[in-house]
Write an enzyme that holds these catalytic residues in place. Structure first.
Site, PDB file in Angstrom:
ATOM      1  N   GLY A  48      79.144  40.543  56.649  1.00 36.34           N
ATOM      2  CA  GLY A  48      79.909  41.758  56.349  1.00 36.34           C
ATOM      3  C   GLY A  48      80.020  42.678  57.546  1.00 36.34           C
ATOM      4  O   GLY A  48      81.090  43.234  57.831  1.00 36.34           O
ATOM      5  N   CYS A  49      78.924  42.848  58.260  1.00 33.43           N
ATOM      6  CA  CYS A  49      78.923  43.752  59.418  1.00 33.43           C
ATOM      7  C   CYS A  49      79.767  43.190  60.554  1.00 33.43           C
ATOM      8  O   CYS A  49      80.431  43.946  61.273  1.00 33.43           O
ATOM      9  CB  CYS A  49      77.495  44.020  59.872  1.00 33.43           C
ATOM     10  SG  CYS A  49      76.523  44.873  58.597  1.00 33.43           S
ATOM     11  N   THR A  50      79.768  41.877  60.700  1.00 33.48           N
ATOM     12  CA  THR A  50      80.610  41.246  61.711  1.00 33.48           C
ATOM     13  C   THR A  50      82.079  41.440  61.360  1.00 33.48           C
ATOM     14  O   THR A  50      82.895  41.793  62.224  1.00 33.48           O
ATOM     15  CB  THR A  50      80.265  39.750  61.853  1.00 33.48           C
ATOM     16  OG1 THR A  50      78.894  39.640  62.270  1.00 33.48           O
ATOM     17  CG2 THR A  50      81.168  39.056  62.860  1.00 33.48           C
TER      18      THR A  50
END
Length: 157
Positions: A48-50
Site C-alpha cells: 500500500g505504501c509503495t
C-alpha cells in the site's frame, strides 16, 4: 491505547525537523512561503505504501506545476527510506520519525481499526499546508489506492 487529537483546516501545522533518507535534517520551516503536501504512511516497501508513494511520484510534475511540494513521513529509519526511494525512483523527500513524535503531533499515530480490531499504529493521513504554515486540507484514514487522484481533484490539479 492512545486516542489522537486530529488537526483541522485552519490549524497551525505542527513544526518538525526530521532526517531524510540521506540523514540530512528537513524542517517544515524549510517550506515557508511555499505550499506543501505532507503525507504520513505506515512503512516503506510495503504494498500500500509503495502504491501511494509511486502515485505521488507519477503526479509530482503536476503538483510542482501547481506550486505544491511533497514530503512523505514514516517511522522507518533513514537507511530503509533510502532503499525504498532508490528502488522506486522517488524524487521527493522521505523523512524518518522513528519515535513517532511528529506522527503523534499531527494526529497520524494512535488508535485505528485494522482487520476488525483496534490497534495502535500509523494512521495513513495527508495534509496540505499553505505558504503561512496553516493546514488547508486534513485527511485521515486515506486509502493508498486512488488517494492521490482524489487529492488532485480536491485541489484542482
Amino acid at each position: 491505547m492512545t486516542k489522537t487529537t486530529r488537526l483541522t483546516p485552519g490549524d497551525k501545522a505542527p513544526a518538525f525537523t526530521l532526517p531524510d533518507a540521506d540523514g540530512n535534517n528537513v524542517s517544515l520551516a524549510d517550506y515557508r512561503g511555499r505550499r506543501v503536501i505532507v503525507y504520513f504512511y505506515p512503512a516503506a516497501s510495503t504494498p500500500g505504501c509503495t502504491k501511494q508513494a509511486c502515485d505521488f511520484r507519477d503526479n509530482l510534475g503536476d503538483f510542482t506545476t501547481a506550486g505544491l511540494n511533497v514530503v512523505g513521513i514514516s517511522p522507518d529509519k533513514p537507511e530503509k527510506l533510502a532503499t525504498f526511494r532508490d528502488a522506486q525512483g522517488l524524487t521527493f523527500p522521505l523523512l524518518s520519525d522513528p519515535d513517532r513524535e511528529v506522527l503523534t503531533a499531527w494526529g497520524a499515530y494512535g488508535e485505528k481499526q485494522m482487520y476488525g480490531k483496534t490497534v495502535q499504529g500509523v494512521i495513513r493521513s495527508t495534509f496540505v499546508v499553505d505558504e503561512d504554515g496553516k493546514i488547508v486540507v486534513a485527511q485521515y484514514n486515506v486509502k493508498a489506492t486512488g488517494h492521490v487522484a482524489k487529492l488532485r481533484r480536491d485541489l484542482s490539479v
